[in-house]
Design a protein around this motif. Structure first.
Motif, short mmCIF file in Angstrom:
data_model
loop_
_atom_site.label_atom_id
_atom_site.label_comp_id
_atom_site.label_asym_id
_atom_site.label_seq_id
_atom_site.Cartn_x
_atom_site.Cartn_y
_atom_site.Cartn_z
N ASN A 106 0.83 -1.21 0.00
CA ASN A 106 0.00 0.00 0.00
C ASN A 106 0.87 1.27 0.00
OD1 ASN A 106 -2.22 1.40 2.57
ND2 ASN A 106 -2.20 1.80 0.37
N LYS A 107 1.43 1.58 -1.18
CA LYS A 107 2.38 2.70 -1.27
C LYS A 107 1.75 4.03 -0.90
CE LYS A 107 2.44 1.38 -5.56
NZ LYS A 107 2.97 1.00 -6.85
N GLU A 108 0.40 4.15 -1.13
CA GLU A 108 -0.27 5.43 -0.84
C GLU A 108 -0.13 5.80 0.64
OE1 GLU A 108 -1.72 2.78 -2.33
OE2 GLU A 108 -2.72 3.40 -4.18
N VAL B 54 7.06 -4.60 -0.74
CA VAL B 54 6.45 -5.57 -1.66
C VAL B 54 6.43 -5.02 -3.08
CG1 VAL B 54 4.27 -6.75 -2.23
CG2 VAL B 54 5.02 -6.59 0.15
N ASP B 55 6.25 -3.73 -3.22
CA ASP B 55 6.23 -3.12 -4.55
C ASP B 55 7.45 -3.64 -5.31
OD1 ASP B 55 5.21 -1.51 -6.50
OD2 ASP B 55 5.42 0.37 -5.39
N SER B 56 7.25 -4.16 -6.54
CA SER B 56 8.32 -4.94 -7.18
C SER B 56 9.61 -4.15 -7.37
CB SER B 56 7.83 -5.49 -8.52
OG SER B 56 7.47 -4.43 -9.37
N GLU B 57 9.49 -2.85 -7.66
CA GLU B 57 10.69 -2.03 -7.87
C GLU B 57 11.47 -1.89 -6.56
OE1 GLU B 57 7.65 -1.31 -8.66
OE2 GLU B 57 7.61 -1.11 -10.83
N HIS B 58 10.76 -1.60 -5.49
CA HIS B 58 11.42 -1.37 -4.20
C HIS B 58 11.94 -2.67 -3.63
CE1 HIS B 58 8.67 1.70 -5.34
NE2 HIS B 58 9.45 2.56 -4.70
N LEU C 67 1.62 8.06 -12.97
CA LEU C 67 1.68 8.57 -11.61
C LEU C 67 2.15 7.45 -10.68
CD1 LEU C 67 1.35 10.94 -9.71
CD2 LEU C 67 -0.81 9.96 -9.02
N ASN C 68 1.86 6.21 -11.06
CA ASN C 68 2.35 5.10 -10.24
C ASN C 68 3.86 5.22 -10.04
OD1 ASN C 68 2.15 2.56 -8.80
ND2 ASN C 68 3.17 1.66 -10.57
N LYS C 69 4.58 5.54 -11.13
CA LYS C 69 6.04 5.67 -11.00
C LYS C 69 6.37 6.88 -10.13
CE LYS C 69 7.39 2.81 -12.57
NZ LYS C 69 7.50 1.47 -11.94
N LEU D 84 4.49 7.97 -7.61
CA LEU D 84 4.26 7.54 -6.22
C LEU D 84 5.42 6.64 -5.77
CD1 LEU D 84 0.42 6.66 -6.29
CD2 LEU D 84 1.48 8.80 -5.57
N GLU D 85 5.92 5.82 -6.70
CA GLU D 85 7.04 4.93 -6.35
C GLU D 85 8.33 5.71 -6.12
OE1 GLU D 85 5.39 0.91 -8.59
OE2 GLU D 85 7.18 1.89 -9.38
N TYR D 86 8.48 6.81 -6.84
CA TYR D 86 9.64 7.69 -6.63
C TYR D 86 9.60 8.21 -5.19
CZ TYR D 86 12.68 11.77 -7.57
OH TYR D 86 13.68 12.72 -7.54
MG MG Z 1 5.57 -1.14 -8.64
#
Ligand code: MG
Ligand code: NDP
Length: 416
Positions: free
Chosen positions: A143-145, A168-172, A245-247, A249-251
């Motif tokens: 839940n990155k938000e 869990v977010d695949s990038e992180h 925007l997902n990227k 938020l991931e930033y």
């Molecule tokens: Mg991701």
């Protein structure tokens, strides 16, 4: 369970074995939740299920209860909860059904719980995720938000409760895997200099509109926006991937998870979604994590850490992939990416506002109330109109979130 949230939800005495970890899955009926259940079911001796939560999907929750037999199931409304109770009763299943936000918090902080998978979508996940952190759990963060909207306060809570936060977010998750073990122990306090790290390279596929003519993007439909070329995900994150925007938020998520500054974070397009992100070191080395675009890999990594667990994900066949390509994201195609990067360095109120405006805009887009192009307009206008001042506690965060939602909704009503 009524009353105080510091309640005494207790796991049955036969639930815990010496080795098994007791888990709550927030957002169990979603894409991440179901993938988590899939991985857990492969390792019944290592995990036991304490609670699962959903918002409104009764049939999906019933199927989970039938297969996984959790002790508690939490639903978002009394209507959904009573339907579920009736269905469970008819099948003689004894999962206890709870209802509402207080119970989400209760099953997250319960003393019997070791691990909480935070996989509710959007701001609704903030309070239960924070409750798990404050209770010192191992928190698997999808839940990155929640992190984007509360940043420093979230990280301070992890530190003061000595909780274990695993991405869990695949990038992180990829970045975490590519960091030295010493950094993994306390990634939220990383000193890049001390560990010879130059920067983080955050990869993104560019979503379904990467090659769509620019003039046609604003009028794309929800179905087209949700048709991600590589990943199968919930509707909200799929739309966020289409706007990129997902990227963004991931930033912001990476900034907090790995304690980095603007010179230490780059975004690169990688349409194949096989390299999930990379870490560049001062000696010129780049360490990447690769894999199928299947969330069971990062989920299994977090569930098993520091051990590896079988996840059911197929092996990667490089001869099938053929080629890797990379590009810079185009500013005109993805205006929300730069808006998020700017908000990241502007301060907490900016990222809280952006996240809230985007949630309202994406919901309106999915309901066919606004066009795809208006998502960026609403986010931009809300950031311009909102009061961007320091947020010193969670109450201030929630007020800022509510104010941004009001501004965004006004924009939508004006246009109708
Ligand atoms: Mg991701
Ligand atoms: P889904 O939409 O598939 O699932 C969301 C879950 O949250 C469902 O269980 C849903 O219940 C529940 N939920 C929705 N609204 C509320 C609410 N107001 N209160 C309580 N529960 C609620 O989302 P995803 O699984 O795709 O994503 C979950 C989170 O993980 C997001 O933050 C996303 O950014 C992140 N993430 C997802 C990835 C993916 O591959 N899907 C990858 C990386 C990160 P119900 O089913 O009843 O509506």
């Amino acid at each position: 369970m009524s009353g105080d949230s510091s309640m005494a939800i207790a796991a049955p005495s036969n639930m815990r074995t010496n080795k098994s970890a007791v888990i709550t899955i927030l957002g169990a009926t979603g894409s991440i939740g179901l993938n988590t259940l899939d991985v857990i079911a492969r390792h019944p001796e290592q995990f036991s299920l304490f609670a699962v939560t959903a918002h409104s999907k009764v049939a999906e929750m019933l199927a989970i209860c039938k297969q996984h037999k959790p002790r508690y199931a939490v639903m978002g409304s009394e209507t959904a909860a009573s339907k579920l109770r009736t269905e469970l009763h008819a099948l003689s299943l004894n999962t206890e059904v709870l209802v509402g936000e207080k119970e989400l918090v209760a099953v997250s902080e319960a003393s019997d719980v070791d691990v909480v998978m935070a996989a509710i979508v959007g701001a609704a996940g903030l309070l239960p995720t924070l409750a798990a952190i404050r209770a010192g759990k191992r928190v698997l963060l999808a839940n990155k938000e929640a992190l984007v909207m509360s940043g420093q306060l979230f990280i301070d809570a992890v530190r003061s409760a000595n909780a274990q936060l695993l991405p869990v977010d695949s990038e992180h998750n990829a970045i975490f895997q590519a960091l030295p073990q010493a950094v993994q122990q306390d990634s939220i306090s990383t000193s890049f200099q001390e560990h010879g790290i130059r920067k983080i390279l955050l990869t993104g596929s560019g979503g379904p509109f990467r090659e769509t003519p620019l003039a046609e993007i604003a009028s794309q439909t929800p179905a087209a926006a949700c048709a991600h070329p590589n990943w199968l995900m919930g509707a909200k994150i799929s739309v966020d991937s289409a706007t990129m925007l997902n990227k963004g938020l991931e930033y912001i998520e990476a900034r907090w998870l790995f304690n980095c500054n603007a010179d230490q974070l780059d975004v690169i397009l990688h349409p194949q979604s096989v390299i999930h992100s990379m870490v560049q070191y001062i000696d010129g080395s780049v360490i990447a994590q690769l894999g199928q675009p299947d969330m069971r890999t990062p989920i299994a990594y977090c569930l098993g850490y520091p051990e590896r667990l079988a996840s059911g994900v197929a092996d990667l066949d490089f001869t099938e992939i053929g080629a890797f390509t990379f590009a810079k994201p185009e500013a005109e195609r993805y205006p929300l990416l730069q808006l998020a990067i700017d908000a990241c360095w502007q301060g907490q109120a900016a990222t809280t506002t952006l996240n809230a405006a985007n949630e309202v805009a994406v919901a309106a887009f999915l309901n066919e109330q606004i066009s795809f192009g208006e998502i960026a307009e609403i986010c931009t206008e809300t950031l311009q109109k909102a009061n961007i001042s320091p947020l010193n506690d969670i109450e201030a965060v929630l007020n800022c979130d509510a104010e941004a939602r009001r501004i965004a909704r006004k924009h939508i009503q004006r246009g109708r």
